[in-house]
Design a protein around this motif. Structure first.
Motif, mmCIF file in Angstrom:
data_model
loop_
_atom_site.group_PDB
_atom_site.id
_atom_site.type_symbol
_atom_site.label_atom_id
_atom_site.label_comp_id
_atom_site.label_asym_id
_atom_site.label_seq_id
_atom_site.Cartn_x
_atom_site.Cartn_y
_atom_site.Cartn_z
ATOM 1 N N ARG A 41 30.885 42.239 31.547
ATOM 2 C CA ARG A 41 31.046 42.252 33.016
ATOM 3 C C ARG A 41 30.374 43.485 33.625
ATOM 4 N NH1 ARG A 41 35.257 38.597 33.844
ATOM 5 N NH2 ARG A 41 35.278 37.255 32.008
ATOM 6 N N SER A 45 29.766 44.437 37.662
ATOM 7 C CA SER A 45 30.465 45.638 38.135
ATOM 8 C C SER A 45 29.491 46.637 38.746
ATOM 9 C CB SER A 45 31.227 46.288 36.973
ATOM 10 O OG SER A 45 32.155 45.390 36.408
ATOM 11 N N PHE A 110 31.185 36.979 42.402
ATOM 12 C CA PHE A 110 32.041 38.050 41.891
ATOM 13 C C PHE A 110 33.421 37.526 41.510
ATOM 14 C CE2 PHE A 110 28.976 40.623 44.370
ATOM 15 C CZ PHE A 110 28.582 41.496 43.367
ATOM 16 N N HIS A 113 33.160 35.813 38.090
ATOM 17 C CA HIS A 113 33.011 36.809 37.036
ATOM 18 C C HIS A 113 34.327 37.524 36.749
ATOM 19 C CE1 HIS A 113 28.672 36.320 37.054
ATOM 20 N NE2 HIS A 113 28.589 37.187 36.065
ATOM 21 N N ALA A 114 35.166 37.640 37.767
ATOM 22 C CA ALA A 114 36.440 38.325 37.568
ATOM 23 C C ALA A 114 37.499 37.419 36.951
ATOM 24 C CB ALA A 114 36.947 38.877 38.902
#
Length: 215
Positions: A41, A45, A110, A113-114
């Protein structure tokens, strides 16, 4: 019942008692194996951090320029806040919709991805001495070879798709030749048991209704 008898009874009821261990089950290797089987990640980030830093620096510079009485570089912070509050006035619906779609896509990027686990197409193999990580494509190649041997077909007539929890074997038999679905299923399952991937996927065999004309 003695303590030794109780220990033997616990071992006999443990379904994983006879399985070979994964070297990565050692806490010292778990972090390395997770890095190999999960996507990093760090990229997302860094992108998020850079965007936040750029916005904060720009806002700070605009505020500093306004404080010393100089004209704004792009737009005055007060004017920008007033325009945002007044939305959707002062902007065309097409531009507003396009901007909203771009912001929504960035936010979805995002968010996914989280939230998503980010697993790579890889499996662990049980080995008591070392940690083995293998790509799903390698597993699919080995299983396809075993499947076409059991079905007595050519390489082009077998396609294997390996995912984390399922192996799908698609077989197109040769015209006039009967293929036993059970034989293919048994052969592929035997190959999986020999390799012992973690996690162990289920197997599904699909036989095509139309055959291939043999050479």
């Amino acid at each position: 019942m003695t303590q030794d008898q109780e220990t033997q009874q616990v071992k006999s009821t443990d379904p994983n008692a006879g399985a070979s261990p994964v070297a990565g089950e050692d806490p010292g290797m778990s972090r390395i194996l997770r890095r190999e089987t999960h996507s990093s990640r760090a990229g997302a980030s860094v992108i998020a951090a850079v965007l936040v830093i750029v916005l904060c620096v720009y806002a700070l510079l605009e505020a500093g320029v306004r404080a010393i009485g100089q004209p704004p570089w792009l737009i005055d912070p007060t004017t920008a806040a007033e325009r945002i509050i007044a939305l959707p006035e002062g902007i065309s619906p097409l531009l507003l919709g396009a901007s909203g779609a771009v912001i929504a896509m960035v936010g979805l990027f995002f968010l996914l991805h989280a939230v998503l686990p980010g697993r790579r197409a890889r499996h662990l193999l049980r080995d008591p001495r070392t940690a083995v990580v293998v790509d799903d494509e390698v597993l699919a190649s080995a299983l396809a070879r075993r499947a076409r041997t059991a079905a007595n077909v050519t390489q082009e007539q077998v396609m294997v798709v390996v995912s984390r929890q399922l192996v799908v074997v698609n077989v197109r038999p040769t015209s006039g030749s009967r293929v036993s679905e059970e034989a293919v299923l048994t052969a592929v399952q035997a190959e999986l048991e020999e390799m012992s991937p973690v996690p162990m996927p289920a197997v599904r065999v699909n036989l095509a209704s139309s055959g291939v004309i043999g050479a």
